[in-house]
Write an enzyme that holds these catalytic residues in place. Sequence first.
Site, PDB file in Angstrom:
ATOM      1  N   CYS A  44     160.732  20.028  39.981  1.00  0.00           N
ATOM      2  CA  CYS A  44     161.853  19.612  39.111  1.00  0.00           C
ATOM      3  C   CYS A  44     163.212  19.842  39.779  1.00  0.00           C
ATOM      4  O   CYS A  44     164.221  20.035  39.092  1.00  0.00           O
ATOM      5  CB  CYS A  44     161.819  20.329  37.771  1.00  0.00           C
ATOM      6  SG  CYS A  44     160.317  20.042  36.815  1.00  0.00           S
ATOM      7  N   ALA A  45     163.248  19.836  41.094  1.00  0.00           N
ATOM      8  CA  ALA A  45     164.493  20.122  41.814  1.00  0.00           C
ATOM      9  C   ALA A  45     164.643  19.204  43.021  1.00  0.00           C
ATOM     10  O   ALA A  45     164.643  19.651  44.170  1.00  0.00           O
ATOM     11  CB  ALA A  45     164.523  21.584  42.250  1.00  0.00           C
TER      12      ALA A  45
END
Length: 382
Positions: A331-332
């Site tokens: 998620c980055a």
Amino acid sequence: MIYLDAAATTLQKPSAVSRAVCRALREQTSPGRGGHSASMKAADVVWQCREIAARFFSVKAPEQIVFTMNATHGLNVAIKSLVGPGDRVVVSSFEHNSVIRPLHRVGADLIVARSPLFDAPAAVAAYEAQITPETKLVVLNHASNVFGYVLPAMEIARICKARGVAFLLDASQSAGALPIDATALGADFIAMPGHKGLYGPQGTGLLICKHTPTTTLIEGGTGSDATRREMPDHLPDRLEAGTPNMPGINGLLAGLRFVERRQAQILQHERALTQRLIEGLRQLPNMQLYAAQDSNFQIGVLSLNLAGIDCETIAAALDEQGVAVRAGLHCAPLAHESAGTLEIGTVRISVSAFNTSREVDAFLRILEKIGKNLRKSERNLH
């Protein structure tokens, strides 16, 4: 199971946490929703949790501690109370989507202060260059959830203070692991989850508020100021609409007590395990390891790749051997873009206070065997 995914959730908790959760289910209702003993017990626990969090994070008043569902909830509250369409917001190149997506949703003018992995002076210089008189907010991920990179929070906080710019700290990975002095930082908001380094249950989080926001994310009952059509104008009530998560808050209180008693030992333990991992991983063939040279810039989170082998394949093979890690982009995407791993992702290893050196050594042996087997399979296919 050898659990090495604490950056997602600390699976192993102090036994007091589960006992506290069960006690809440048996004995407590909701604070401010009755004058009976079950409600009063809940109110007492809520206040104790605010007090210990305020002490632990050097917050001036317990009322500045707001309970949230998770760090994402707190980040949304902070961002949407400070930023509107077109506002210039400067972020690091290691932010999580829990920052990027709310900023996109409100229509902010998103500026990335780009800097290389594990280069703190470059990060400070990038922020200095990007923070202009038009900047409305600065956001900083205190520690990367992908690489464990500790960014220079105090230095960037000083720049914000000198230039009169609001500052939001995402302490999702650092809370509980690194010392955080909210008063010294002077951040407008600090958001954190309860279920990672604070060893509380999922569905809990804290938002440290320097001031009372003018806007709210959700509205509803608070157990106070019932005749008002608007939300109360004081903290924490203004940001705590609806029935609180009492089992979660009880568990979080137990987790905070655990961490408060032994924070220095936890950090020392995690860094020792991380160094043991780094030394062992560097001995493995075809290993691409992302680690800081200076341990002061690394918490207990590492990323790696084995040349020519998909990261998801490695994680699946580890799972078959009873080792829990996480693979992918975590998620980055900004962090992976900064490290050059956006197209391939990484395997992430993250430790907690409950991991041991024996588990680290077993993981290294398993990974070495998996690497050999996967490369042999690749050769046979070709």
